[in-house]
Design a protein around this motif. Sequence first.
Motif, PDB file in Angstrom:
ATOM      1  N   ARG A 108      52.339  39.903  43.808  1.00  0.00           N
ATOM      2  CA  ARG A 108      52.716  39.311  42.518  1.00  0.00           C
ATOM      3  C   ARG A 108      53.979  38.473  42.660  1.00  0.00           C
ATOM      4  N   ILE A 115      49.389  35.214  36.191  1.00  0.00           N
ATOM      5  CA  ILE A 115      49.373  36.512  35.508  1.00  0.00           C
ATOM      6  C   ILE A 115      48.422  37.434  36.283  1.00  0.00           C
ATOM      7  N   SER A 130      50.816  45.158  36.086  1.00  0.00           N
ATOM      8  CA  SER A 130      49.842  44.143  35.662  1.00  0.00           C
ATOM      9  C   SER A 130      50.153  43.638  34.255  1.00  0.00           C
ATOM     10  N   ASP A 131      49.509  42.527  33.884  1.00  0.00           N
ATOM     11  CA  ASP A 131      49.701  41.980  32.531  1.00  0.00           C
ATOM     12  C   ASP A 131      48.603  42.456  31.587  1.00  0.00           C
ATOM     13  N   SER A 308      49.830  47.071  29.353  1.00  0.00           N
ATOM     14  CA  SER A 308      48.707  46.270  29.853  1.00  0.00           C
ATOM     15  C   SER A 308      47.363  46.834  29.366  1.00  0.00           C
ATOM     16  N   ARG A 311      46.973  45.766  25.690  1.00  0.00           N
ATOM     17  CA  ARG A 311      46.566  44.356  25.664  1.00  0.00           C
ATOM     18  C   ARG A 311      45.039  44.269  25.827  1.00  0.00           C
TER      19      ARG A 311
END
Length: 329
Positions: A108, A115, A130-131, A308, A311
């Motif tokens: 990353r 992303i 993570s996103d 995440s 989301r």
Amino acid sequence: MNAPTASLAGLDLRAEIDRLRKERNAVILAHYYQKPEIQDIADFVGDSLELSRKAAETDADVIAFCGVRFMAETAKILSPQKTVILPDMDAGCSLEDSCPPDKFKAFRAAHPDHIALTYINCSAEVKALSDIIVTSSSAEKILSQIPPEQKIIFGPDKHLGGYLSRKFGREMLLWPGVCIVHEAFSETELLKLKAQHPDAPVAAHPECPPHVLDHADMVGSTSAILEFAKTTPHDTVIVATEPHIIHQMEKAVPEKTFIGAPGADGNCNCNICPYMALNTMEKLYIALRDLEPKIELDEEMRLAAKKSLDRMLEMASATVGKGDLGARD
Ligand code: SF4
């Protein structure tokens, strides 16, 4: 310490598990890849997305998660106040193993303008790095909401990532992990099976490699494959995913025939997930009795992983305009 399984001889495990479920105010969640007897005793059977949602909604004090470790961790991330037990703590996943958090973090850092869209089959630590998390049932809907100019790292499953990439015509940096179960399907044996059953459609999970997906009539998550099996007018279906899902198919439509896609030796047994198979009725009983093995997570990491996952749950529930999905086939 857990009692050895041998000392359980003579116990009516179904009745004992039922008794403990009530005493502990526990809910038993089972993944579709669990043994039939575990699926049959569970309060809820589902795929990763369904089980994540169920884990968040339940008002039980204890979640007995019959699946693999990353799934039980997901339940703990979403329900920190509950006790989450996994019948066998060694129930891991080859995708999780392929993606150590320190290597993922370095990857990353080397791609700061990307992303990280990460498949749920990873550790809580990788989720925290993570996103947005995706499952095989939510990945397409979530990807369709990400602006086309946004660069993406997709991990840890290169086959799911590759499938999405081809379907959306969108380049992504793919982490090189695979599911050892779906990787084991043989194209040669599948073609032989198709020749024997020319009218049977092939339903495949996107964790399969492209040379298997190329012969599929339908590609989808485990839940989507189950739905396809129920609704297709064909009376025989070839199933290219972990064969324990066939238990739910046979229960739903007993008049149809479901054939597990073969591995390299022509025997579909090599496609049984060895991690999922570690859970047994005996171990479920012991876990409910002792409330061990238990999932424990560092709170800071849990909150980062929850971000995440939240989301994902938001984007998976979003109403997406027809136009957003129209560009795909
Ligand atoms: S079937 Fe594959 S992806 Fe699922 S738990 Fe087993 S190894 Fe992991």
